[in-house]
Design a protein around this motif. Structure first.
Motif, PDB file in Angstrom:
ATOM      1  N   PHE A  45       0.288   4.382   0.004  1.00 46.34           N
ATOM      2  CA  PHE A  45      -0.094   5.431   0.956  1.00 46.34           C
ATOM      3  C   PHE A  45       0.355   5.072   2.370  1.00 46.34           C
ATOM      4  O   PHE A  45       0.821   5.939   3.112  1.00 46.34           O
ATOM      5  CB  PHE A  45      -1.606   5.666   0.898  1.00 46.34           C
ATOM      6  CG  PHE A  45      -2.048   6.867   1.689  1.00 46.34           C
ATOM      7  CD1 PHE A  45      -1.609   8.132   1.357  1.00 46.34           C
ATOM      8  CD2 PHE A  45      -2.916   6.734   2.758  1.00 46.34           C
ATOM      9  CE1 PHE A  45      -2.010   9.252   2.075  1.00 46.34           C
ATOM     10  CE2 PHE A  45      -3.330   7.832   3.476  1.00 46.34           C
ATOM     11  CZ  PHE A  45      -2.875   9.099   3.142  1.00 46.34           C
ATOM     12  N   SER A  46       0.249   3.810   2.729  1.00 42.69           N
ATOM     13  CA  SER A  46       0.681   3.373   4.059  1.00 42.69           C
ATOM     14  C   SER A  46       2.173   3.546   4.252  1.00 42.69           C
ATOM     15  O   SER A  46       2.625   3.988   5.310  1.00 42.69           O
ATOM     16  CB  SER A  46       0.291   1.909   4.291  1.00 42.69           C
ATOM     17  OG  SER A  46      -1.113   1.780   4.359  1.00 42.69           O
ATOM     18  N   ASP A  78      -9.438   2.962   9.419  1.00 43.02           N
ATOM     19  CA  ASP A  78      -9.780   2.200   8.216  1.00 43.02           C
ATOM     20  C   ASP A  78      -8.881   0.977   8.073  1.00 43.02           C
ATOM     21  O   ASP A  78      -9.350  -0.155   7.935  1.00 43.02           O
ATOM     22  CB  ASP A  78      -9.663   3.125   7.008  1.00 43.02           C
ATOM     23  CG  ASP A  78     -10.005   2.457   5.678  1.00 43.02           C
ATOM     24  OD1 ASP A  78     -10.499   1.323   5.655  1.00 43.02           O
ATOM     25  OD2 ASP A  78      -9.765   3.112   4.647  1.00 43.02           O
ATOM     26  N   ASN A  79      -7.591   1.181   8.132  1.00 40.90           N
ATOM     27  CA  ASN A  79      -6.665   0.066   7.918  1.00 40.90           C
ATOM     28  C   ASN A  79      -6.663  -0.926   9.079  1.00 40.90           C
ATOM     29  O   ASN A  79      -6.610  -2.139   8.862  1.00 40.90           O
ATOM     30  CB  ASN A  79      -5.253   0.578   7.639  1.00 40.90           C
ATOM     31  CG  ASN A  79      -4.906   0.484   6.170  1.00 40.90           C
ATOM     32  OD1 ASN A  79      -5.771   0.400   5.320  1.00 40.90           O
ATOM     33  ND2 ASN A  79      -3.620   0.496   5.884  1.00 40.90           N
ATOM     34  N   GLN A 137       0.857  -1.187   0.000  1.00 37.23           N
ATOM     35  CA  GLN A 137       0.000   0.000   0.000  1.00 37.23           C
ATOM     36  C   GLN A 137       0.896   1.240   0.000  1.00 37.23           C
ATOM     37  O   GLN A 137       1.450   1.615   1.036  1.00 37.23           O
ATOM     38  CB  GLN A 137      -0.911   0.019   1.231  1.00 37.23           C
ATOM     39  CG  GLN A 137      -1.841  -1.150   1.328  1.00 37.23           C
ATOM     40  CD  GLN A 137      -2.620  -1.151   2.639  1.00 37.23           C
ATOM     41  OE1 GLN A 137      -2.483  -0.275   3.483  1.00 37.23           O
ATOM     42  NE2 GLN A 137      -3.442  -2.166   2.812  1.00 37.23           N
ATOM     43  N   SER A 175      -8.481   8.780  10.635  1.00 39.12           N
ATOM     44  CA  SER A 175      -9.379   7.976   9.795  1.00 39.12           C
ATOM     45  C   SER A 175      -8.612   6.898   9.044  1.00 39.12           C
ATOM     46  O   SER A 175      -9.092   5.762   8.920  1.00 39.12           O
ATOM     47  CB  SER A 175     -10.122   8.864   8.801  1.00 39.12           C
ATOM     48  OG  SER A 175     -11.120   9.596   9.446  1.00 39.12           O
ATOM     49  N   TYR A 176      -7.448   7.244   8.516  1.00 42.34           N
ATOM     50  CA  TYR A 176      -6.615   6.242   7.845  1.00 42.34           C
ATOM     51  C   TYR A 176      -6.311   5.087   8.791  1.00 42.34           C
ATOM     52  O   TYR A 176      -6.441   3.918   8.428  1.00 42.34           O
ATOM     53  CB  TYR A 176      -5.299   6.862   7.340  1.00 42.34           C
ATOM     54  CG  TYR A 176      -4.249   5.799   7.153  1.00 42.34           C
ATOM     55  CD1 TYR A 176      -4.252   5.002   6.008  1.00 42.34           C
ATOM     56  CD2 TYR A 176      -3.326   5.517   8.154  1.00 42.34           C
ATOM     57  CE1 TYR A 176      -3.343   3.961   5.877  1.00 42.34           C
ATOM     58  CE2 TYR A 176      -2.426   4.487   8.021  1.00 42.34           C
ATOM     59  CZ  TYR A 176      -2.427   3.710   6.883  1.00 42.34           C
ATOM     60  OH  TYR A 176      -1.548   2.671   6.753  1.00 42.34           O
TER      61      TYR A 176
END
Length: 140
Positions: free
Chosen positions: A17-18, A60-61, A15, A56-57
């Protein structure tokens, strides 16, 4: 358990973004996940605490890792809700997620997010979400 954690870390590495945020999967067991993030200046908003999008990220993850590890199939987040309780101030964020119920097609999960400072851990947000099994991909 160690093999599941390593698999989870491989998924997290895939990922972009991660990896950009610097997220670390520090625990993964069937139905449970812990995701951590060093709180850098670039992740703070104008008042100096963590931006809501960062929290939020993490929710979510972490929810998705908890649900996916319980269902043991490829999953995606179907929906989630987050409640911001207080400003996230500190040096690190920790998201602890657990599966409340898992079926064949979906799992409902809960997540607590903590900010870590010299005073210890402070609960800053809670989230709940539905994690859905991905439909099998058709070969083209």
């Amino acid at each position: 358990m160690e093999a599941l954690l390593e698999l989870g870390r491989q998924v997290l590495q895939e990922q972009s973004f991660s990896t950009y945020l610097g997220a670390e999967l520090t625990h993964l067991a069937p139905g449970d996940a812990v995701l951590e993030l060093r709180l850098r200046n670039e992740l703070r908003q104008q008042y100096g605490f963590a931006h809501g999008g960062v929290l939020s990220y993490l929710a979510d993850n972490a929810l998705t890792f908890a649900g996916g590890s319980a269902m043991q199939v490829p999953v995606v987040t179907s929906e989630f809700k987050i409640n911001y309780l207080r400003p996230a101030v500190g040096t690190r964020l920790i998201a602890r997620a657990r599966t409340v119920h898992a079926g064949r097609r979906q799992a409902v999960c809960h997540c607590d997010i903590y900010a870590v400072s010299e005073k210890g851990e402070t609960l800053v947000a809670v989230a709940q979400g539905t994690i859905a099994a991905m439909a099998p991909r058709e070969e083209t």
